[in-house]
Design a protein around this motif. Structure first.
Motif, PDB file in Angstrom:
ATOM      1  N   THR A 237     -19.518  -6.885 -29.721  1.00 23.24           N
ATOM      2  CA  THR A 237     -19.849  -6.750 -28.299  1.00 23.24           C
ATOM      3  C   THR A 237     -20.733  -5.522 -28.063  1.00 23.24           C
ATOM      4  O   THR A 237     -21.712  -5.576 -27.312  1.00 23.24           O
ATOM      5  CB  THR A 237     -18.566  -6.628 -27.450  1.00 23.24           C
TER       6      THR A 237
ATOM      7  N   GLY B 156     -24.547  -5.540 -26.748  1.00 21.84           N
ATOM      8  CA  GLY B 156     -24.940  -4.774 -25.569  1.00 21.84           C
ATOM      9  C   GLY B 156     -26.124  -3.873 -25.847  1.00 21.84           C
ATOM     10  O   GLY B 156     -27.049  -3.774 -25.040  1.00 21.84           O
ATOM     11  N   SER B 157     -26.129  -3.229 -27.008  1.00 15.99           N
ATOM     12  CA  SER B 157     -27.240  -2.352 -27.378  1.00 15.99           C
ATOM     13  C   SER B 157     -28.530  -3.139 -27.550  1.00 15.99           C
ATOM     14  O   SER B 157     -29.606  -2.708 -27.138  1.00 15.99           O
ATOM     15  CB  SER B 157     -26.909  -1.599 -28.673  1.00 15.99           C
TER      16      SER B 157
ATOM     17  N   ALA C 239     -27.277 -13.749 -25.371  1.00 15.36           N
ATOM     18  CA  ALA C 239     -26.132 -12.844 -25.334  1.00 15.36           C
ATOM     19  C   ALA C 239     -25.181 -13.314 -24.241  1.00 15.36           C
ATOM     20  O   ALA C 239     -25.579 -14.040 -23.325  1.00 15.36           O
ATOM     21  CB  ALA C 239     -26.581 -11.412 -25.064  1.00 15.36           C
TER      22      ALA C 239
ATOM     23  N   PRO D  17     -22.221  -8.152 -22.424  1.00  8.93           N
ATOM     24  CA  PRO D  17     -23.281  -7.219 -22.849  1.00  8.93           C
ATOM     25  C   PRO D  17     -24.483  -7.205 -21.918  1.00  8.93           C
ATOM     26  O   PRO D  17     -25.128  -6.170 -21.748  1.00  8.93           O
ATOM     27  CB  PRO D  17     -23.665  -7.713 -24.248  1.00  8.93           C
TER      28      PRO D  17
END
Length: 229
Positions: free
Chosen positions: A8, A12-13, A45, A49
Motif C-alpha cells: 500500500t 501510494g508513493s 492503483a 493510495p
C-alpha cells in the motif's frame, strides 16, 4: 510491517510521483477536475493510495478539494506573489548562513549545479538545474527547516516557472544571476551575496507575475485556470 502494508505504501508513493509529474508538466491542467475512480484506472492503483497521493499533493499546493471531489489547484497570482516574498526572506537567510558555516570545499561543490550553455535550449534541464542550485545552497546551511522551506517554495512555483523558462531571455537572466551569487558566496562577500539573492528573487517575481498577468487570456484559452484570490 506486513507485505500488504508495504504494498500500500509503495502504491501510494508511485501514485503520488506520477500525479505530481503530470501536474507539474501540465498533462493535468490547472483547474482540471480529478476523479478518484478515473485516477484508479489511469494509475492502476486502488482508492486508498490515490487518496493518500491527493492529500499529499494538497499539502504541496498542487491539488485542492472541490466539494466531494478534487481538482488540480489553479495558478493563483496572489499566491505566487506571497510565495516569492517569503522565498526572498528565506534565501537571504540561506546565503548568510552558508557564508558563516560552509567550508570552501563545500561551497565549491555548488559549481556543478550552475546553469550552463548545455541547458540553454532545454527548459526541462534548465528548470532542474536551477532548482538544484537553490536546494544545494540551502543544504549547506545545515538547517533542515531552511532546506524544507526552499524546497516547498520551489514546488509551489514550479508551474509558473515552467511557463516562463520557455523564453531564452528569462533563462539567460537566471543563469547570470546564479553565477553572480555563487561568485559572491565563494569569496564570502555577505553584502554582495545578500543584494544579489534579493535582486534575483525580486526579478523572478516580476517575470513570473508579469508573464502570467500578460498571458492570462491566452493561457485560459488553452485550458489553464489562473485566478487572483
Amino acid at each position: 510491517m506486513t507485505d500488504a502494508v508495504a504494498d500500500t505504501i509503495a502504491a501510494g508513493s508511485s501514485a503520488y510521483a506520477e500525479l505530481r509529474r503530470s501536474i507539474l508538466e501540465f498533462d493535468l491542467m490547472p483547474g482540471e477536475r480529478l476523479s478518484e475512480r478515473g485516477l484508479e484506472q489511469a494509475l492502476r492503483a486502488s482508492r486508498t493510495p490515490i487518496r493518500a497521493a491527493l492529500m499529499r499533493l494538497e499539502v504541496e499546493g498542487l491539488t485542492r478539494r472541490e466539494g466531494r471531489g478534487w481538482m488540480v489547484a489553479p495558478i493563483d497570482l496572489s499566491e505566487v506573489r506571497a510565495v516569492m516574498e517569503y522565498r526572498e526572506i528565506v534565501e537571504i537567510g540561506v546565503v548568510q548562513r552558508v557564508i558563516e558555516r560552509a567550508t570552501d570545499a563545500e561551497i565549491a561543490e555548488l559549481e556543478p549545479t550552475l546553469i550552463t550553455e548545455h541547458h540553454a535550449d532545454d527548459p526541462a534541464s534548465w528548470l532542474e538545474s536551477g532548482s538544484a542550485f537553490h536546494l544545494a545552497l540551502a543544504e549547506l546551511t545545515g538547517n533542515l527547516f531552511l532546506t524544507d522551506a526552499v524546497a516547498s517554495t520551489l514546488t509551489r512555483l514550479a508551474r509558473p516557472r515552467w511557463l516562463v523558462v520557455r523564453t531564452p531571455e528569462s533563462r539567460a537572466h537566471v543563469r547570470d544571476d546564479h553565477r553572480a551569487i555563487f561568485d559572491a558566496v565563494s569569496v564570502r562577500d555577505a553584502d554582495a551575496a545578500t543584494a544579489l539573492i534579493a535582486a534575483h528573487t525580486a526579478g523572478t517575481r516580476e517575470r513570473l507575475v508579469g508573464f502570467l498577468a500578460d498571458e492570462r487570456t491566452r493561457l485560459r484559452g488553452r485550458g489553464f485556470s489562473i485566478v487572483e484570490s
